[in-house]
Design a protein around this motif. Structure first.
Motif, PDB file in Angstrom:
ATOM      1  N   UNK A  53       0.806  -1.222   0.000  1.00 59.82           N
ATOM      2  CA  UNK A  53       0.000   0.000   0.000  1.00 59.82           C
ATOM      3  C   UNK A  53       0.837   1.269   0.000  1.00 59.82           C
ATOM      4  N   UNK A  54       1.881   1.291   0.852  1.00 61.26           N
ATOM      5  CA  UNK A  54       2.706   2.501   0.968  1.00 61.26           C
ATOM      6  C   UNK A  54       3.375   2.836  -0.364  1.00 61.26           C
ATOM      7  N   UNK A  55       3.659   1.817  -1.174  1.00 61.30           N
ATOM      8  CA  UNK A  55       4.259   2.063  -2.488  1.00 61.30           C
ATOM      9  C   UNK A  55       3.324   2.877  -3.373  1.00 61.30           C
ATOM     10  N   UNK A  56       2.046   2.516  -3.391  1.00 60.26           N
ATOM     11  CA  UNK A  56       1.078   3.254  -4.208  1.00 60.26           C
ATOM     12  C   UNK A  56       0.872   4.660  -3.648  1.00 60.26           C
ATOM     13  N   UNK A  57       0.836   4.745  -2.322  1.00 60.57           N
ATOM     14  CA  UNK A  57       0.649   6.061  -1.710  1.00 60.57           C
ATOM     15  C   UNK A  57       1.836   6.980  -2.051  1.00 60.57           C
ATOM     16  N   UNK A  58       3.049   6.392  -2.007  1.00 62.43           N
ATOM     17  CA  UNK A  58       4.252   7.172  -2.317  1.00 62.43           C
ATOM     18  C   UNK A  58       4.228   7.648  -3.770  1.00 62.43           C
TER      19      UNK A  58
ATOM     20  N   UNK B 213      -0.599   6.504  -9.902  1.00 61.10           N
ATOM     21  CA  UNK B 213      -0.667   5.335  -9.026  1.00 61.10           C
ATOM     22  C   UNK B 213      -1.614   4.284  -9.609  1.00 61.10           C
ATOM     23  N   UNK B 214      -2.708   4.743 -10.252  1.00 60.36           N
ATOM     24  CA  UNK B 214      -3.636   3.809 -10.890  1.00 60.36           C
ATOM     25  C   UNK B 214      -2.964   3.055 -12.024  1.00 60.36           C
TER      26      UNK B 214
ATOM     27  N   UNK C 274      -7.748   0.430  -6.754  1.00 60.94           N
ATOM     28  CA  UNK C 274      -7.144   0.464  -5.417  1.00 60.94           C
ATOM     29  C   UNK C 274      -5.867   1.290  -5.422  1.00 60.94           C
ATOM     30  N   UNK C 275      -5.023   1.097  -6.438  1.00 58.96           N
ATOM     31  CA  UNK C 275      -3.796   1.892  -6.562  1.00 58.96           C
ATOM     32  C   UNK C 275      -4.138   3.367  -6.683  1.00 58.96           C
TER      33      UNK C 275
ATOM     34  N   UNK D 264       8.698   7.990   5.227  1.00 61.54           N
ATOM     35  CA  UNK D 264       7.316   7.940   5.733  1.00 61.54           C
ATOM     36  C   UNK D 264       6.560   6.756   5.115  1.00 61.54           C
ATOM     37  N   UNK D 265       6.790   6.501   3.820  1.00 65.41           N
ATOM     38  CA  UNK D 265       6.044   5.444   3.112  1.00 65.41           C
ATOM     39  C   UNK D 265       6.751   4.102   3.331  1.00 65.41           C
ATOM     40  N   UNK D 266       6.795   3.693   4.584  1.00 70.69           N
ATOM     41  CA  UNK D 266       7.630   2.561   4.986  1.00 70.69           C
ATOM     42  C   UNK D 266       6.863   1.242   4.940  1.00 70.69           C
TER      43      UNK D 266
END
Ligand SMILES: Nc1ncnc2c1ncn2[C@@H]1O[C@H](COP(=O)(O)OP(=O)(O)OP(=O)(O)O)[C@@H](O)[C@H]1O
Ligand SMILES: [Mg+2]
Lengths: 259, 283
Positions: free
Chosen positions: B36-41, B69-70, B177-178, B199-201
């Motif tokens: 998840x953090x990867x997509x958020x980043x 991200x999508x 979702x991405x 932060x996106x850990x």
């Protein structure tokens, strides 16, 4: 006689070295009630799995209403009229009764406009109404909102039949629909299936309950160790020596001959 | 006007809710996304670059983050969907590590020192975006799309026999979702004005998946509960004994997993609540 709706020709299937079906052929005519019987492990369920595409056929062909479907992708088959149930109930356990039934109509409602309609928020949706009607016709008196995982076996078994019916199939394949039902439920199911078949639905039934087969089927094929050893009417099946041997074992038959 | 403390909590709650709904969509159709953090980043950095270097207005920068991200969600779904079970979890986890590694090693993105995003989005915009996200997911889950996603979650073979394009549903879930996780990142970047890869850990990816699984994946209520619980309860515990709050929080999580293995909010629970509501409404 009319052209067959389903033609299974010289179908064979092995799993690894194990030959599970060997050169099996039979035809179903439109509207027929056809029984597929045989001892445990004979390959009946495997026939269903080949027809629905779950497994690929090694040799032979399957033709549905004149169209060769031997290598057709799984998901395209239901739209051509082939629908099935499962020996060990395979409803979606976390969906409600009505949601499971709605899944049975997916092939008719998969246009994007239908997919996007928030049907849970709609009181009068035609798909939901149709699902409710079919549940009622099948004599199922359950809360349509209850989760199927929590319902009794006999009810779930019936919901599976209803789900299979929702796609308006031309050929309905039921794998031991009467297993686990009591005598009254079994005879109700036979009546229900009889009525369905009068509406031009061809039935292919796998069943161990011979009374059920006699009550319902016009024609029967018997599988034993993956080969078809008999095809005829249910009356003839009782008199066939090979079938008796398959069910009772050779030694029992010889023993009763000697006596 | 909202106090700074309350506003801060609302902002992070909004970010976490949008993020949780992004991870929820894949989970609802049976795939666990531990990246998840990867997509958020990706959402955060694409939006940041759009804003800083390309000079886009905020709306288009955020849209850029969502689409970026999508798109990555769409592309990554094909290799990821070749894997199953725990291997899928690891594949998505590895994806997030790669994203973080790429950011850390790209000077243009600020590397380990992070990136300042000058354009600012107030909390009201976060609230609006969160409400729209919740509405979107509730609507999807009330439609046949949601039905099919849940069916694929329960039994992919039977879904395929019913005529469902199972692979298509899974790709859709990863893509949308991405995009939602990207939205949370893009708004994070513009609200806090500073982003850094740290932060996106991995821990963030674990937390958001926990929000979703403990909330429950069967209905759209699950992430609403899960993300709110995980965001607000530590704040409530903070008011009391500081020494013990992580212990209490950890015990709460374990208890929820033991007593509600399918998540706190299940379909059956929602159905029962509706039945009670209808009955009392009828009187
Ligand atoms: N996926 C599979 N892999 C390996 N062997 C299989 C597989 N599916 C079925 N078999 C084997 O094929 C044989 C026939 O199985 P099948 O389920 O078709 O029998 P059946 O006639 O339906 O039996 P029953 O009356 O017990 O349901 C069995 O020996 C079974 O173990
Ligand atoms: Mg069987």
């Amino acid at each position: 006689m009319s052209d067959p709706i389903l033609q299974i020709s010289n179908v064979s299937k092995s799993f690894g070295g194990l030959k599970v079906l060997e050169d099996v052929s039979f035809n179903l005519t439109p509207g027929q009630r056809f029984g597929l019987i045989g001892p445990n492990g004979a390959g009946k369920t495997t026939v269903f799995n080949l027809l629905s595409g779950v497994y690929a056929v090694d040799r032979g062909s399957v033709v549905l209403a004149g169209k060769d479907i031997t290598n057709l992708p799984i998901r395209e088959r239901i739209g051509l009229g082939l629908s099935r149930s499962f020996q060990n109930i395979r409803l979606m356990p976390h969906l409600s009764v009505i949601e499971n039934v709605l899944m049975g109509q997916h092939c008719q409602s998969s246009q994007i406009t239908e997919m996007l309609k928030p049907i849970n928020w709609m009181k009068n949706n035609k798909w939901k109404q149709r699902a409710m009607e079919t549940l009622e016709n099948a004599g199922l008196k359950v809360d349509p909102g209850s989760t199927v995982g929590e319902l009794p076996y006999g009810v779930r078994k019936k919901i599976e039949v209803v789900r299979a019916l929702m796609s308006k199939p031309s050929v309905l394949m039921l794998d031991e629909p009467a297993a686990g039902l009591n005598a009254r439920e079994t005879s109700e199911l036979a009546d229900f299936l009889h009525e369905i078949s009068t509406r031009n639905v061809t039935l292919l039934l796998v069943e161990h309950d011979m009374n059920f087969i006699h009550a319902l089927c016009e024609r029967v094929a018997v599988l034993n160790f993956g080969s078809k050893i008999f095809e005829g009417t249910p009356k003839e099946v009782n008199r066939d020596k090979a079938v008796l041997e398959a069910y009772l074992g050779t030694s029992t038959l010889e023993a009763s001959d000697a006596a | 006007m909202m106090g700074g403390y309350v506003e801060g909590i609302i902002a992070i709650l909004c970010i976490n809710l949008m993020f949780a709904y992004g991870v929820y969509l894949t989970a609802a159709s049976g795939q666990l996304n531990l990246g998840g953090a990867g997509f958020q980043a990706i959402g955060a950095y694409v939006a940041g670059v759009c804003s800083n270097s390309l000079g886009f207005p905020i709306f288009f920068s955020v849209l850029g983050g969502v689409l970026g991200a999508g798109l990555i969600g769409f592309l990554i779904s094909f290799p990821v969907l070749r894997t199953r079970g725990v291997y899928m979890v690891l594949a998505t986890f590895a994806f997030a590590l790669v994203v973080s590694g790429v950011i850390l090693n790209t000077d243009f993105l600020g590397g380990a020192t992070g990136m300042v995003v000058t354009a600012y989005t107030p909390v009201e915009v976060l609230i609006l975006a969160t409400l729209l996200t919740i509405l979107l997911v509730f609507w999807l889950m009330a439609s046949r799309i949601g039905l099919v996603m849940r069916a694929v979650h329960d039994d992919d073979v039977v879904s395929e026999i019913m005529g469902v394009n199972v692979r298509g549903v899974q790709v859709f879930a990863f893509t949308l979702g991405g995009a939602l996780a990207g939205l949370s990142g893009a708004l994070y970047a513009h609200h806090y004005s500073f982003i850094e890869a740290q932060y996106f850990s991995a821990l963030l990816s674990i937390f958001v998946l926990l929000f979703v699984l403990i909330g429950g994946t069967q209905t759209a209520w699950g992430p609403l509960f899960g993300a709110s619980f995980f965001t607000l309860v530590p704040e409530v515990l903070r008011l009391g004994d500081t020494e013990w709050r992580y212990v209490i929080f950890g015990i709460l999580i374990v208890l929820m997993m033991i007593f509600r293995p399918e998540g706190i909010i299940t379909r059956t629970l929602v159905h029962r609540v509706i039945m009670v509501f209808n009955r009392s409404g009828g009187h």
